[in-house]
Every structure is written in C-alpha cells, then in structure tokens.
Enzyme design. Structure first.
Site, short mmCIF file in Angstrom:
data_model
loop_
_atom_site.label_atom_id
_atom_site.label_comp_id
_atom_site.label_asym_id
_atom_site.label_seq_id
_atom_site.Cartn_x
_atom_site.Cartn_y
_atom_site.Cartn_z
N THR A 307 0.84 -1.20 0.00
CA THR A 307 0.00 0.00 0.00
C THR A 307 0.87 1.25 0.00
O THR A 307 0.62 2.20 -0.75
CB THR A 307 -0.92 0.00 1.23
N GLN A 337 -6.15 -2.11 -2.32
CA GLN A 337 -5.41 -0.91 -1.93
C GLN A 337 -4.65 -0.32 -3.12
O GLN A 337 -3.82 -1.01 -3.73
CB GLN A 337 -4.43 -1.21 -0.79
N GLN A 359 -10.28 2.30 -3.18
CA GLN A 359 -9.83 1.99 -1.83
C GLN A 359 -8.49 2.70 -1.56
O GLN A 359 -7.56 2.62 -2.36
CB GLN A 359 -9.65 0.48 -1.64
N ASP A 360 -8.43 3.40 -0.42
CA ASP A 360 -7.18 4.04 0.03
C ASP A 360 -6.69 5.14 -0.91
O ASP A 360 -5.50 5.24 -1.21
CB ASP A 360 -6.08 2.99 0.21
N ASP A 381 -12.30 3.15 2.99
CA ASP A 381 -11.24 3.76 3.81
C ASP A 381 -10.43 4.77 2.99
O ASP A 381 -9.20 4.81 3.07
CB ASP A 381 -10.29 2.69 4.35
N ARG A 457 -14.03 4.21 10.37
CA ARG A 457 -13.88 3.01 11.18
C ARG A 457 -12.43 2.97 11.69
O ARG A 457 -11.52 3.55 11.08
CB ARG A 457 -14.23 1.75 10.39
N TRP A 459 -8.97 1.85 12.09
CA TRP A 459 -7.90 1.01 11.54
C TRP A 459 -6.95 0.56 12.64
O TRP A 459 -6.46 -0.56 12.63
CB TRP A 459 -7.16 1.80 10.47
#
Length: 541
Positions: A307, A337, A359-360, A381, A457, A459
């Site tokens: 990532t 990711q 994502q990310d 996220d 949320r 992590w």
C-alpha cells in the site's frame, strides 16, 4: 489495508517488553539517576517495566531532570535504530528471489531511515523548548517503526525476520512509546511529575490545554503570485517533460525561507512521482483540477507491491505545497489498496487539489498536514493514515464500487491509524461536505439499506477523527461510524462530531462509542492548536 491488522493488540505491543530481561526486574541501585527515572516512568503505560528497562539502559547524573531522561531515551533509540536497520539489511541480502520479503525489507530500510531522522529532530527540539514539534516528530518516528514491524509481519517465516520483529517490539518500539508518553506529560505538566501519569485521550476525559489566542491572525495557504523555478509540459517548450525530472532538479535541503516552485502545465502525466526527504519546500502549481493530472495504477495486487509504495505521488520532504491539480490512481476497485497520494511531509499545505481513486485514495500517512478546498473521491477507507491532518472546506465524495455494486456495499470515508495514545495525530474535518458521486447516489436511492456509508472506522486502536460544522448528506448511515472487526478499538478510539448539518447529521442514533464534542473543547481541533499552523506558516504568509 489488510483487515488482519485489527487483531493486533497494540497497547501490549507498545507499552510492554516481550523479553524476560526487560520485564519486572528490580531497578539498578547503582544508577545515580534512578530517582529521576522513577519519576519519569510514571508517565509511561507500564511504570515498572519502564523503570527496569531504563535503569539498565541509560545513566544519568544525580541531579538529572526528566527532560534529560527523555533525551537519553532518544539517544539510545538512535543507536537501536542503527541495529534495526542492520537487521533489515541482512533480511534483504538473504531474501534472494523472494520478491515480497525483499520488498518488505526495503520498506523497512526506508521507514527506519525516516524514523531516525525524526528522532534526531526531536533530540534537537527538546532543549530549545519546542515540545509540540518534538511530540509530532517522535509520534512519526514511532509510526515508522511500527510500519517496519508490520511489513515484516506479512513475510515472516525465517529466523532473521523473527529476530528483527522481536527487537523492534521489545526495544525500539518500547523506547519510543515511553518517550512519547513522557513528552505528553512534559508538555502539559512540565517538571511537576506529581501530576504525571499514563497517556490519556478524550475518551478518558482528557483535553490538552489550548492556546490563549483563538482568533485568526494567520492564513494557511499556498502563497499567491509564486514565480516558477521550472516548468513541466508534455508538448515541449518547458524546462522538463516529466514531473519527476523537475523534482530531481530541486536543490537538496533548501533553506527554510525558500521555495522551489514547479509549474506543471495542463496535461495528463502518467508517471510515478516521489519527493524525497531531502527535497524540502517543493511546490506543485497546476493549471486547475482536471486540467493538470498526474495518474498511475499501481496496487497491492502486483507482485512485491505494498500500500505504501502504490502511491501515484508520494511526498516525504517537509514543507510540500500543491495547488490546482488532480492526482489519480486508476487501478480500479478490484485492485483493493491503490493509493493516489501519500503524504509524509510535515507542514504541508494542499489547496484546490483533487484526489481520485477507490480503496485508500489519500494516504495521509504522518506528521502535520492541511487540506483546503480539496476534492477527495473513493469508497473503502479512502482517507486513511496516522497524520495530524485538517481538512477544511473540502468536498468528500463516496464513489460506487464497480464490482456488482447493485448487491450492496458498506463504505467508510476514513480509517485513522493512531497506534499510541500519546501520538498527537487525528483527522479533523471542518466545514466540509460529505456526499456521494451521482453514480453512487443513484445506487443509494434505489436501495438505501444495501448501500451504506459511514464517517469512519478504526484502523488502529487509538483512531481519532472529528467532523465539525460539516454538511453530511443522506448517504451517511444513522449509526455514523462502523466497527473494524467486532469490538476492536471501540473503547479506545475517539470519534467526535460538533454542529454538523444535513440529513446524515442526526446524532440521536449514533453508535454509543462515538461522542459529541463539548463546545468548550472544539478549539482543541483548530489549525492553531491541533497542527500549530500559526507557527509553521509564518515564513510564507
């Protein structure tokens, strides 16, 4: 981000030693600084282990101050980081054709270098009384050490890796976490160790003192009227044809009062860009969102890719600024990711920029960052990391996952990753709009129960995120926040809201582990108090 991380019990990792020789042994009576160590260790999460460890590791004069204890810890930390880097180098040399293990070892070498750099800055800042800077840098140093440990965790299977993880856990991370805990106490109480105790957060009813100057008086912005040092364009006639070439031309370790301005003219630049640690005060000026576009497609589905390294643009050098451009990662939702922008630049200002991914999307990884009037789009996220970041007047857009989106989905806007209660990090959203793209809202309106979006949320165990005076549209679920996995971090995170509006802002049905920020403490999250913005923008105001 790999979901297996939820199972890590970080409090034990950070505050306890995993080796017997460091655990609950009587302190050394021969150390004349033992009384001061005893007092300083009251500020750790585990005073007995802290005292035993430090009595064996550092030696102080009888009249030592607690600040000298902290300084001594940092000296030992630097020495231990050199040993850890040597262990990572041994792993790399022994990995041969193992692509994933080699990549993890290289990541370790990179982030441990950053950690050592921040530890050395912290050592210099403390004697000058620059405690806020010291805490920010020490918090980043700890985050980088954990990053190395985490990278190795996923490639473990050899004695070399196991030994390196054990050393990071029991010595390097242990020392840094205790120093950070002490710094929080020292910042709030000074040498009055009678008030010292384990690091606390808002969930414990603890709010750090705020500056008496709550008014404006400073302006966080990319300075207007900047003259380009170099230009970049695809068609020729400019200094360079690629953004990376322009970055490479920036002088190393530029003076703090100077900028290196790169004008990136309209066009699509398909490249990976890295602004290294030595490239300070680099400025990217584009011709507008959607006009100047830097794009890539790296993702964790590629062999040896993490990532951290998937970012289209990754910035480490302090004082980075950017305005009027778009940064994308086009890997797609099935790639998991895939980062568009990763920022590790302390004192960074990002203004009128767009970040697009799934994502990310935006990895606000570490240190102090400020985002003004930006547009950030993704789904899972998509704003994450362990920085102290303020997002002001930004448009936050949830996009649909394009893999069978009609079957429903659960998305979290944020996933903050604070791993230690003493880290002065968190995400602060002020006057932002949280909504969905047109495509997402069409799906949502067709089946609201199947398409659920949440503010965030956890992590990591001490995740911290607040929304202040934001407009939250109907796509935000009435719970507000979603768990990571079962009850992980629900007793230690801090998720707060204050004076939000919109159909998704009703706080009456929020999960019971979120909070309403007391009005008297809202100022804690101002740019002045949370990221010390009034101090580090003066040279360019």
């Amino acid at each position: 981000m790999a979901s297996a991380l939820f199972a890590i019990t970080l409090l034990a990792l950070l505050l306890c030693s995993s080796t017997a020789r460091h655990h609950k042994q009587p302190p050394s009576a021969g150390n004349p600084g033992h009384d001061t160590i005893h007092e300083a260790c009251k500020g750790s999460g585990d005073p007995v282990t802290c005292e035993s460890f430090l009595s064996k590791s550092i030696h102080l004069p009888p009249n030592a101050t607690v600040s000298q204890v902290i300084q001594s810890i940092l000296v030992v930390s630097s020495e231990d980081l050199e040993k850890a880097k040597g262990m990572a180098k041994n792993i790399l040399d022994a990995s041969g054709g193992n692509l994933n293990r080699s990549a993890a070892a290289r990541t370790c070498l990179e982030v441990l270098h950053y950690s050592d750099y921040r530890i050395n800055l912290t050592k210099d800042a403390l004697p000058r009384g620059e405690i806020k800077d010291a805490r920010a840098w020490a918090g980043a140093a700890l985050a980088y050490q954990y990053d190395c440990w985490s990278a190795l965790k996923y490639v473990n299977g050899t004695d070399l890796v196991d030994d390196a993880m054990s050393f990071l856990n029991s010595t390097v991370i242990f020392l840094s976490s205790n120093a950070l805990s002490m710094m929080q106490n020292y910042d709030v109480y000074g040498e009055k160790t009678g008030s010292w105790g384990p690091p606390r957060t808002e969930r414990d009813g603890f709010w750090e003192p705020v500056s008496d100057h709550s008014g404006s008086g400073f302006n966080l912005r990319v300075p207007a009227g900047l003259k380009a040092d170099v230009t970049v364009c695809k068609s020729g006639g400019c200094t360079y044809k690629t953004v990376q070439e322009a970055v490479n031309a920036a002088p190393d370790d530029i003076d703090s009062g100077k900028l290196f301005v790169v004008h990136i003219k309209a066009g699509v630049y398909e490249e990976t860009v890295r602004v290294g640690l030595e490239k300070r005060n680099v400025v990217f000026l584009g011709d507008g969102m959607g006009k100047t576009v830097i794009t890539g497609s790296m993702n964790v589905g590629q062999p040896g890719m993490s990532t951290f390294n998937s970012a289209t643009v990754g910035v480490v050098g302090d004082g980075f600024m950017a305005s009027d451009l778009t940064i994308k990662n086009t890997a797609g939702p099935d790639a998991h990711q895939a980062v568009a922008f990763r920022c590790d630049s302390d004192h960074s200002i990002i203004q009128n920029c767009e970040f697009v991914g799934n994502q990310d999307t935006l990895y606000s990884h570490s240190l102090r960052q400020y985002y003004k009037s930006c547009r950030i789009q993704g789904n899972v996220d998509f704003i994450f990391g362990n920085s102290a970041a303020i997002f002001q007047d930004c448009l936050i857009l949830v996009a649909p996952r394009q893999i069978n989106p009609e079957k429903g989905e659960k998305n979290a806007v944020t996933a903050h990753g604070r791993i230690h209660p003493g880290q002065p990090t968190g995400f602060v959203f002020q006057n932002c709009l949280v909504n969905g793209t047109d495509a997402y809202m069409a799906l949502y309106h067709s089946n609201p129960k199947a398409h659920r979006s949440y503010l965030g949320r956890p992590w990591k165990e001490y995740s911290r995120t607040v929304f202040i005076r934001c407009r939250l549209e109907s796509l935000i679920n009435s719970d507000g926040w979603m768990p990571w996995q079962e009850d992980f971090a629900l007793k230690t995170l801090y998720y707060g809201e204050f004076a939000n509006s919109g159909l998704g802002s009703d706080s009456s049905k929020r999960v019971d582990w979120s909070s309403l920020i007391p009005a008297k403490h809202v100022e804690s999250y101002s740019a002045r108090n949370f990221i010390q913005g009034d101090q580090w923008t003066r040279a360019f105001s």
